[in-house]
Design a protein around this motif. Structure first.
Motif: not given
Length: 260
Positions: A41-56
């Motif tokens: 779960s700690d690797f699940a998601a992040s939003t490094p910038c406003s126009n992309t989503v980092e997920l899995l």
């Protein structure tokens, strides 16, 4: 033919000519009987910038369809159904064990494969188009689903994997996973829940072999297949598949809850 239950969806199909085997997205076709690859779960998601989503581990560009929230993203990757001794894991294992023991092939091996580690991020094509859901269908609304962008979303049902699993060459399988819908939270609704789905395909021989003088019976009425629908099943096929489905569900409920 499909029947939806609160915790389990069971679908029955007739086995027809399919395209050559293809690789299931993210799962090699050699994983016949069990697949589970949980993402921390700690690797699940992040939003490094406003126009992309980092997920899995993947990056998804946002657009006018993006509506998934950070709260929901924090739930992705928890894989509660694969955490040992969790209530969801316990019920999954009981159902899986029942299907392994109750339904076996000619050599005594389990008839049903189990897939419980497929990614909850799917394409819109997987979630809707592959199931022949029309482009203007109400179930596609942004108000009801979590979209990463116009092309990717969090699966709204485990049926999003049916096309890939069937076209990989599978005739019988269980698919288990977390699913996401934009429900208002109350005593019976939550935007994240879990489904377990069973699918089995029948050939003419498998369906009619036990029927007296069944050699002349057919799976489909005369007609033709289009990109939007398959031929209609004959009444004989419908009745036999319905009878088989009821038997499967009755045996499962008896196994889970007892004869009473």
């Amino acid at each position: 033919m499909a029947m939806l239950w609160k915790f389990m969806r069971v679908a029955k199909y007739s086995k027809t000519a399919l395209s050559p085997k293809v690789e299931v997205r993210g799962i090699p076709t050699s994983s016949r009987h069990s697949s589970s690859k949980s993402v921390p779960s700690d690797f699940a998601a992040s939003t490094p910038c406003s126009n992309t989503v980092e997920l899995l581990g993947k990056s998804y560009p946002q657009d006018d369809y993006s509506n998934v929230t950070e709260k929901i993203l924090s739930k992705v990757g928890k894989n509660l159904h694969n955490k040992k001794h969790h209530p969801l894991w316990l019920i999954k294992e009981r159902v899986k064990d029942h299907f392994y023991k109750q339904y076996t092939g000619r050599h005594g091996t389990p008839l049903f494969s189990v897939y419980d580690g497929l990614s909850p991020v799917v394409t819109v094509q997987q979630n809707f188009d592959s199931l022949l859901i029309p482009p203007n269908h109400i179930s596609r609304r942004k108000e009801d689903n979590y979209y990463l962008n116009r092309d990717h979303m969090l699966r709204a049902h485990t049926s999003a994997h049916q096309w890939d699993l069937i076209h990989s060459g599978l005739d019988a399988f269980l698919a288990v996973g977390d699913v996401y819908r934009r429900d208002t939270i109350d005593s019976t609704h939550y935007p994240v829940f879990h489904q377990m789905e069973g699918v089995r395909l029948f050939s003419c021989h498998e369906l009619f072999s036990s029927i007296k003088d069944g050699e002349g019976l057919q799976l489909f009425e005369r007609g033709h297949r289009t990109p939007h629908k398959q031929e209609c099943h004959t009444m004989e096929a419908v009745r036999l598949v319905e009878f088989n489905l009821k038997q499967v569900l009755t045996k499962l409920m008896t196994q889970l809850f007892g004869d009473g």
